[in-house]
Write a protein that holds these residues in place. Structure first.
Motif, PDB file in Angstrom:
ATOM      1  N   ALA A   1       0.615  -1.238   0.105  1.00 39.54           N
ATOM      2  CA  ALA A   1       0.079   0.098   0.003  1.00 39.54           C
ATOM      3  C   ALA A   1       1.097   1.267   0.123  1.00 39.54           C
ATOM      4  CB  ALA A   1      -0.652   0.074   1.231  1.00 39.54           C
ATOM      5  N   PRO A   2       0.641   2.100  -0.711  1.00 39.02           N
ATOM      6  CA  PRO A   2       1.020   3.518  -0.863  1.00 39.02           C
ATOM      7  C   PRO A   2       1.391   4.260   0.462  1.00 39.02           C
ATOM      8  CG  PRO A   2      -0.153   3.199  -2.742  1.00 39.02           C
ATOM      9  CD  PRO A   2      -0.755   2.346  -1.649  1.00 39.02           C
ATOM     10  N   SER A   3       2.421   4.951   0.716  1.00 38.06           N
ATOM     11  CA  SER A   3       2.314   6.048   1.377  1.00 38.06           C
ATOM     12  C   SER A   3       2.186   7.376   0.928  1.00 38.06           C
ATOM     13  CB  SER A   3       3.955   6.094   2.441  1.00 38.06           C
ATOM     14  OG  SER A   3       4.771   6.274   1.315  1.00 38.06           O
ATOM     15  N   TYR A   4       1.864   8.449   1.625  1.00 34.01           N
ATOM     16  CA  TYR A   4       1.372   9.647   1.024  1.00 34.01           C
ATOM     17  C   TYR A   4       2.242  10.727   1.655  1.00 34.01           C
ATOM     18  CZ  TYR A   4      -2.706   6.700  -0.511  1.00 34.01           C
ATOM     19  OH  TYR A   4      -3.501   5.810  -0.832  1.00 34.01           O
ATOM     20  N   GLN A   5       2.279  11.899   0.966  1.00 36.25           N
ATOM     21  CA  GLN A   5       3.240  12.961   1.128  1.00 36.25           C
ATOM     22  C   GLN A   5       2.413  14.263   0.495  1.00 36.25           C
ATOM     23  OE1 GLN A   5       5.414  13.910   3.606  1.00 36.25           O
ATOM     24  NE2 GLN A   5       4.566  16.036   3.104  1.00 36.25           N
ATOM     25  N   TRP A   6       1.764  15.177   1.484  1.00 38.52           N
ATOM     26  CA  TRP A   6       1.142  16.249   0.655  1.00 38.52           C
ATOM     27  C   TRP A   6       2.101  17.453   0.497  1.00 38.52           C
ATOM     28  CZ3 TRP A   6      -3.973  16.361  -1.086  1.00 38.52           C
ATOM     29  CH2 TRP A   6      -4.717  15.631  -0.843  1.00 38.52           C
ATOM     30  N   TYR A   7       1.818  18.330  -0.495  1.00 40.83           N
ATOM     31  CA  TYR A   7       2.639  19.442  -0.840  1.00 40.83           C
ATOM     32  C   TYR A   7       1.666  20.591  -0.966  1.00 40.83           C
ATOM     33  CZ  TYR A   7       6.458  16.312  -1.684  1.00 40.83           C
ATOM     34  OH  TYR A   7       7.639  15.255  -1.563  1.00 40.83           O
TER      35      TYR A   7
ATOM     36  N   HIS B   1       3.711  17.202   8.204  1.00 36.96           N
ATOM     37  CA  HIS B   1       2.953  16.486   9.098  1.00 36.96           C
ATOM     38  C   HIS B   1       1.818  15.814   8.208  1.00 36.96           C
ATOM     39  CE1 HIS B   1       5.330  17.390  12.641  1.00 36.96           C
ATOM     40  NE2 HIS B   1       5.018  18.596  12.425  1.00 36.96           N
ATOM     41  N   GLN B   2       1.828  16.207   6.878  1.00 38.29           N
ATOM     42  CA  GLN B   2       0.644  15.665   6.030  1.00 38.29           C
ATOM     43  C   GLN B   2       1.110  14.347   5.159  1.00 38.29           C
ATOM     44  OE1 GLN B   2      -2.341  16.683   6.697  1.00 38.29           O
ATOM     45  NE2 GLN B   2      -1.508  18.293   8.253  1.00 38.29           N
ATOM     46  N   LYS B   3       0.930  13.170   5.928  1.00 36.22           N
ATOM     47  CA  LYS B   3       1.253  11.904   5.391  1.00 36.22           C
ATOM     48  C   LYS B   3       0.112  10.718   5.263  1.00 36.22           C
ATOM     49  CE  LYS B   3       6.219  12.647   7.100  1.00 36.22           C
ATOM     50  NZ  LYS B   3       6.527  12.874   5.826  1.00 36.22           N
TER      51      LYS B   3
ATOM     52  N   THR C   1      -4.280  18.991  12.655  1.00 29.22           N
ATOM     53  CA  THR C   1      -3.098  18.696  12.358  1.00 29.22           C
ATOM     54  C   THR C   1      -2.353  20.069  11.927  1.00 29.22           C
ATOM     55  OG1 THR C   1      -3.347  16.425  11.872  1.00 29.22           O
ATOM     56  CG2 THR C   1      -1.102  17.447  11.658  1.00 29.22           C
ATOM     57  N   LEU C   2      -2.980  20.636  10.807  1.00 24.99           N
ATOM     58  CA  LEU C   2      -2.140  21.761  10.366  1.00 24.99           C
ATOM     59  C   LEU C   2      -2.322  22.949  10.731  1.00 24.99           C
ATOM     60  CD1 LEU C   2      -0.480  21.674   7.610  1.00 24.99           C
ATOM     61  CD2 LEU C   2      -1.930  22.478   6.222  1.00 24.99           C
ATOM     62  N   ALA C   3      -3.097  23.209  11.858  1.00 19.03           N
ATOM     63  CA  ALA C   3      -3.294  24.409  12.457  1.00 19.03           C
ATOM     64  C   ALA C   3      -2.081  24.899  12.967  1.00 19.03           C
ATOM     65  CB  ALA C   3      -4.257  24.249  13.822  1.00 19.03           C
ATOM     66  N   ALA C   4      -1.013  24.098  13.307  1.00 21.62           N
ATOM     67  CA  ALA C   4       0.299  24.531  13.938  1.00 21.62           C
ATOM     68  C   ALA C   4       1.021  25.079  12.775  1.00 21.62           C
ATOM     69  CB  ALA C   4       1.126  23.336  14.473  1.00 21.62           C
ATOM     70  N   GLU C   5       0.727  24.542  11.416  1.00 25.74           N
ATOM     71  CA  GLU C   5       1.507  25.361  10.321  1.00 25.74           C
ATOM     72  C   GLU C   5       1.143  26.588   9.928  1.00 25.74           C
ATOM     73  OE1 GLU C   5       4.006  23.647   8.598  1.00 25.74           O
ATOM     74  OE2 GLU C   5       3.987  21.953  10.007  1.00 25.74           O
ATOM     75  N   ILE C   6      -0.235  26.813  10.155  1.00 24.46           N
ATOM     76  CA  ILE C   6      -0.703  28.189   9.700  1.00 24.46           C
ATOM     77  C   ILE C   6      -1.433  28.511  10.860  1.00 24.46           C
ATOM     78  CG2 ILE C   6      -2.452  29.243   8.270  1.00 24.46           C
ATOM     79  CD1 ILE C   6      -2.392  26.877   6.239  1.00 24.46           C
TER      80      ILE C   6
END
Length: 661
Positions: free
Chosen positions: A133-139, A147-149, A164-169
């Motif tokens: 099964a593939p792993s994922y990485q967002w851009y 942290h988006q995997k 999760t992404l609240a820490a990023e933005i």
């Protein structure tokens, strides 16, 4: 101390289509002989799989489940492998996975474009098959999101910091909009999803929006071998003005031969992109063949074959390839059946993307009529389209209003009925706002117009020269005489073409009559002294030199005098939309670039002189008086081909160079 049982190969998760056969593997080492037993879990129920006592577990995928393997030795020691997930995709596009699939990632679900308000959660989702099964990485905007995997990406835009992404933005703003995509990878390779544009705003009252609005309008009037038409000039002009009010960047072109139509379409397609609203409108001679529509260029021979024409369906297919949000095709042309035994051009089926709308001016095997009333000439279709096109409603509903109005018009009752075909699954309207997310189509539109300038004659008289494009390949140069010096009187201006450009033909008077009302509307009946018209700008290969003659009487001598000045229009400015490197002129007889001069005062007099009662005109050149609209020709001119075998053999001989859109 060595463990009693050591697992040397763990099973791996897989992501496969329903019905796919494979095996889960587990390997272990121990001090004694080992026994294996596989278990599965579905909906919180874990059970032993009967007979699954070997190292490999054959599976034919039916539903998503979790699996693990227990390994025992003779000393009653036992260990469990990792839990693995067999994800089963129940609905996969035809042809996936490929026949020789080795387990490399295959995208089966792409994220979708969205528009959200600041403070609201945003979820992007994708899915891929793969073994393992593939792993994922967002851009985002090409930058990795650490942290988006997972397949699902949650973006919580302040002021909601639950994910999760609240820490990023931490302080989201409109600049947080961007292009997102995900990479799915495993040991066999990687595959990327489609990139999607996300727009973040403080208000999101509009559900749908366009990333841009692009329109190409083509009106063919003056044919070399077929009857001329009247309505396309006015119809293209009026539609271009209405679309500009809706925010469209418009190119409007008149009288194109086949090579020029191909070039125009190619330029049009180059500027389409994801999320764009695209409109293609054609008015002129045309026909239908086995459900496919063809447009007739002005240089098409008589009789013509499909290879002499342009396929509308091929254009639409290429529009879809640009991932537009809305494709609107408006055909104001006859649809009389073409000879059914002639071979069709090869066109792949359209993708089921649910973004396409056809608006036909008339139904199958029927003619489209023109309305003539004095100096005005308009198609019946455009008469009602311009009434409704600015409405803020789904584009198909807007066209239904047009259809109903045409159906109530007594002039075409029983003769012309509009037809609508569409796959539009979203309530998109031509009035939707524009939220640009990519590079703007800078060079689309009517092109840059030269700035007005003042010229001074030796006698001291000054004249203002202005430049205006009624169409993208038609330019008008006007001259306005300023208050003359006190020592001259009875001054008259003439703007004409220099003798150095004799290769440019003089405009026919019939064409001038058609544009007089348009000129008056553009210049708002301002008393300009003269107007010069340049047509077919795409054909001009050298600079154009215009001559301005001033005729006046000197008060001191009472003598009539003429002074002349010249001004140069650069070819790079005139033919911006076309260039020699973009198309090659075919070996057909060239249609000359046209020019002409008209005194606006005379034009205004003509425009106010009624030329008789309204009449109807079909696309074939037949005219119907309004008091007897039933006298139409039963067969349009563009369908009178008589030699079927010659046409078919010509089509079969057509090589790749004839395979135009």
């Amino acid at each position: 101390m060595q463990e009693a049982i050591a697992i040397t190969e763990q099973p791996v998760s897989v992501s496969v289509p329903v019905g796919y056969s494979f095996a889960l593997r587990c390997r272990a080492e121990g001090r004694t002989s080992l026994q294996y037993q596989w278990f599965c879990q579905h909906q919180s129920i874990c059970r032993q799989i009967p007979g699954a006592t070997k190292q490999d577990l054959p599976i034919t995928a039916q539903q998503t489940q979790l699996y693990t393997c227990r390994i025992n030795d003779l000393n009653k020691n036992a260990v469990f492998s990792d839990w693995v997930k067999v994800e089963v995709h129940q609905c996969v596009a035809r042809g996936l996975p490929p026949q020789l699939w080795r387990g490399e990632p295959v995208i089966v679900l792409n994220p979708t474009e969205q528009r959200v308000e600041v403070g609201k959660p945003l979820q992007l989702q994708c899915a891929a098959m793969g073994v393992p099964a593939p792993s994922y990485q967002w851009y985002r905007n090409g930058n990795l999101l650490e942290h988006q995997k997972k397949k699902k990406l949650w973006v919580t835009l302040p002021w909601d910091s639950s994910e999760t992404l609240a820490a990023e933005i931490t302080h989201a703003k409109i600049s947080d909009s961007g292009t997102y995509l995900c990479c799915a990878s495993n040991s066999h390779g990687e595959h990327w999803t489609n990139a999607v544009d996300i727009h973040v705003g403080t208000s999101c009252s509009e559900k749908y929006f366009a990333t841009g609005k692009i329109a190409l309008l083509v009106g063919n009037n003056r044919y070399q071998h077929h009857p001329n038409l009247m309505a396309p000039i006015t119809d293209v002009f009026e539609l271009s003005r209405l679309l500009e009010q809706l925010g469209f960047q418009v190119v409007s072109l008149l009288d194109l031969n086949k090579a020029e139509m191909v070039t125009a379409v190619r330029r049009f397609l180059q500027l389409l992109g994801k999320g764009v609203y695209a409109i293609f409108y054609y008015a002129g001679h045309g026909y239908e063949h086995s459900g496919r529509n063809y447009m007739v260029p002005v240089d098409a021979p008589q009789p013509y074959a499909p290879e002499n024409c342009i396929s509308v369906q091929r254009i639409l297919q290429k529009m879809q390839q640009q991932q537009t949000a809305l494709n609107l095709i408006l055909l104001d042309t006859c649809r009389k059946w073409y000879n059914p035994e002639c071979a069709l051009s090869q066109i792949q089926p359209l993708e089921p993307w649910g973004n396409t709308v056809y608006g036909y001016a008339t139904s199958e095997d029927a003619e489209a009529y023109e309305l003539q009333d004095g100096e005005f000439s308009s198609g019946i279709f455009m008469k009602y389209l311009k009434k409704h096109i600015l409405q803020e409603k789904k584009v198909t509903h807007m066209l239904e209003d047009v259809l109903e109005d045409i159906g109530r018009d007594p002039l075409v009752t029983g003769k012309q009925v509009m037809e609508i075909k569409h796959t539009l699954k979203e309530a998109r309207s031509l009035t939707d706002p524009i939220c640009p997310l990519g590079a703007a189509a800078e060079h689309w539109g009517r092109g840059y117009e030269p700035l007005s300038k003042m010229v001074t004659f030796p006698c001291g008289a000054q004249v203002e020269l202005r430049f205006h494009r009624l169409f993208s390949n038609v330019m008008y140069v006007s001259a306005k005489l300023q208050p003359p010096p006190a020592h001259i009187t009875d001054a008259r201006l003439l703007l004409c073409q220099s003798t150095e450009m004799d290769d440019v033909a003089t405009l026919k008077e019939s064409r001038l009559d058609q544009v007089e009302s348009l000129l008056a509307s553009v210049y708002k009946r301002e008393e300009l002294d003269c107007i010069f018209q340049l047509c077919g700008l795409q054909k001009i290969q050298t600079d154009v030199v215009l001559q301005l003659d001033l005729h006046y009487t000197r008060l001191s001598t009472k003598q009539r005098t003429c002074e002349s000045l010249q001004t140069t229009l650069q070819k790079s400015l005139l033919g911006q939309f076309f260039s020699q490197r973009n198309y090659s002129q075919p070996n057909y007889q060239r249609t000359p670039a046209c020019s002409g001069s008209v005194c606006l005062q005379d034009a205004l007099v003509l425009s106010t002189d009624p030329k008789g009662q309204a009449s109807l005109r079909t696309g074939s050149g037949h005219s119907l008086p309004s008091n007897n609209p039933s006298n139409s020709s039963s067969e349009p001119e563009e369908n009178d081909e008589s030699d079927l075998s010659e046409l078919c053999s010509a089509l079969l001989r057509a090589g790749p160079g004839q395979d135009y859109p």
